[in-house]
Design an enzyme around this catalytic site. Sequence first.
Site, PDB file in Angstrom:
ATOM      1  N   CYS A 191      47.657  14.060  52.151  1.00 56.83           N
ATOM      2  CA  CYS A 191      47.373  14.462  50.766  1.00 56.83           C
ATOM      3  C   CYS A 191      46.082  13.806  50.252  1.00 56.83           C
ATOM      4  CB  CYS A 191      48.568  14.090  49.889  1.00 56.83           C
ATOM      5  SG  CYS A 191      48.209  13.906  48.141  1.00 56.83           S
ATOM      6  N   CYS A 201      38.208  -4.984  13.581  1.00 54.45           N
ATOM      7  CA  CYS A 201      38.359  -6.449  13.590  1.00 54.45           C
ATOM      8  C   CYS A 201      37.185  -7.120  12.865  1.00 54.45           C
ATOM      9  CB  CYS A 201      38.458  -6.922  15.042  1.00 54.45           C
ATOM     10  SG  CYS A 201      38.073  -8.647  15.295  1.00 54.45           S
ATOM     11  N   CYS A 229      35.112  -9.502  14.944  1.00 53.48           N
ATOM     12  CA  CYS A 229      34.251  -8.774  15.880  1.00 53.48           C
ATOM     13  C   CYS A 229      32.976  -8.312  15.170  1.00 53.48           C
ATOM     14  CB  CYS A 229      34.983  -7.564  16.456  1.00 53.48           C
ATOM     15  SG  CYS A 229      36.540  -7.950  17.287  1.00 53.48           S
TER      16      CYS A 229
END
Length: 440
Positions: free
Chosen positions: A189, A55, A58
């Site tokens: 369990c 990006c 970014c």
Amino acid sequence: TFILGYFLLGCSLVLSVQSFYSASDDVVELTPSNFNREVIQSDSLWLIEFYAPWCGHCQNLTPDWKKAATALKGIVKIGAVDADQHKSLGGQYGVRGFPTIKVFGANKNKPEEYQGGRSSQAIVDGAMNALRALVKDRLSGKSGSSGYNKQVDPASSKKDVVELTDDNFDKMVLEGDDVWMVEFFAPWCGHCKNLEPEWAAAAAAVREQTKGKVRLGAVDATVHQAVSSRYGIRGFPTIKIFRKGEEPEDYQGGRSRGDIIERALDMFSENAPAPELLEILNEDILKKTCEDSQLCIIAVLPHILDTGAAGRNGYLEVMMKMSEKYKKKMWGWLWTEAGAQMELESSLGIGGFGYPAMAAINTRKMKFALLRGSFSETGIHEFLRELSVGRGSTATFGGGSMPKIYSVEAWDGKDGQLPVEEDYDLSDVHLDDDFDKDEL
């Protein structure tokens, strides 16, 4: 040796592209394995950037993000998530575009969207404002805890997990319209016990983010053996996905809350209808559609006299196909006729020519991008794909606010008609006596 060297060079290049932040930076790299410990269970205020290595926006943010992190060291924590690599974290917090910045304050389970600027000074200012608000809340007696313990406490969050039994399973799961993720468990369990807090936390987030359209349930298979044997449950925990009218599907994903939430949100968007394509008839329609969406896609179509109903419907059909294709983004989709919203056209630089035209608008940031290619499925797809990966070219609205929107009549779906000219009665008009008819 050449091949090995080439391979190692390729790997180093990939790593250098993806490593926005290093251990020497004051930005904390966050992943699904450390996010819970670092952020959720922390009493600190966090600003977290969700980014993708490819990006462009970014990459532009990175130096300012590092600078802000250094300035805020010891005061506010600054983090970063590679949401392209760790999709579960991005999905958990509704991240749909890059970069997205979230503020994790008093309630870490409900971060707020950061709305400030992207310069280091603006980030620091935004962080300090959020910090002041957090301290003020604590002074007034509001809880400053993260909310993590509350979320995984069975007494509170377990209510979001629907208890399913032999008696209610068919009515709730098979006969309802919602999508279900159902855990078949056994109380003894160990893996089930480990899953329980993740399942409960995911159930709360999924219920909120899908408006109850995807639900998480649990069946104690040791008690409700009829429904468990019907689906051949032999190991615990077993998770199955139920969609109305379809055979159940085995869930193959991870067992963290982030993984579960991401799968649930994918199913929600797969089953959600395409967003409605609305004509801009007044300011309320524009506001409601755009304020609820990260992006608003607006088309300005030619005047009805230029295209007729068939031509306009062709353009609208292209838009509806694209809204279906991009429905997971949950963007808003609008259209208007050329000349109906002149101030909007002017602010986008469209006015007076080049119809049909299209703009993608982010009303929170007051930015927009224009379709430069063809008004076709291919052209629009390329335009939106570039935007969704942060590569589109954007501009800012003049004045920093949305233009005036006028109330107009809805299109009636018919071909346009030219205005009817008035008939003039010329019977009492007399020619001047000096007028020579031969001059005609």
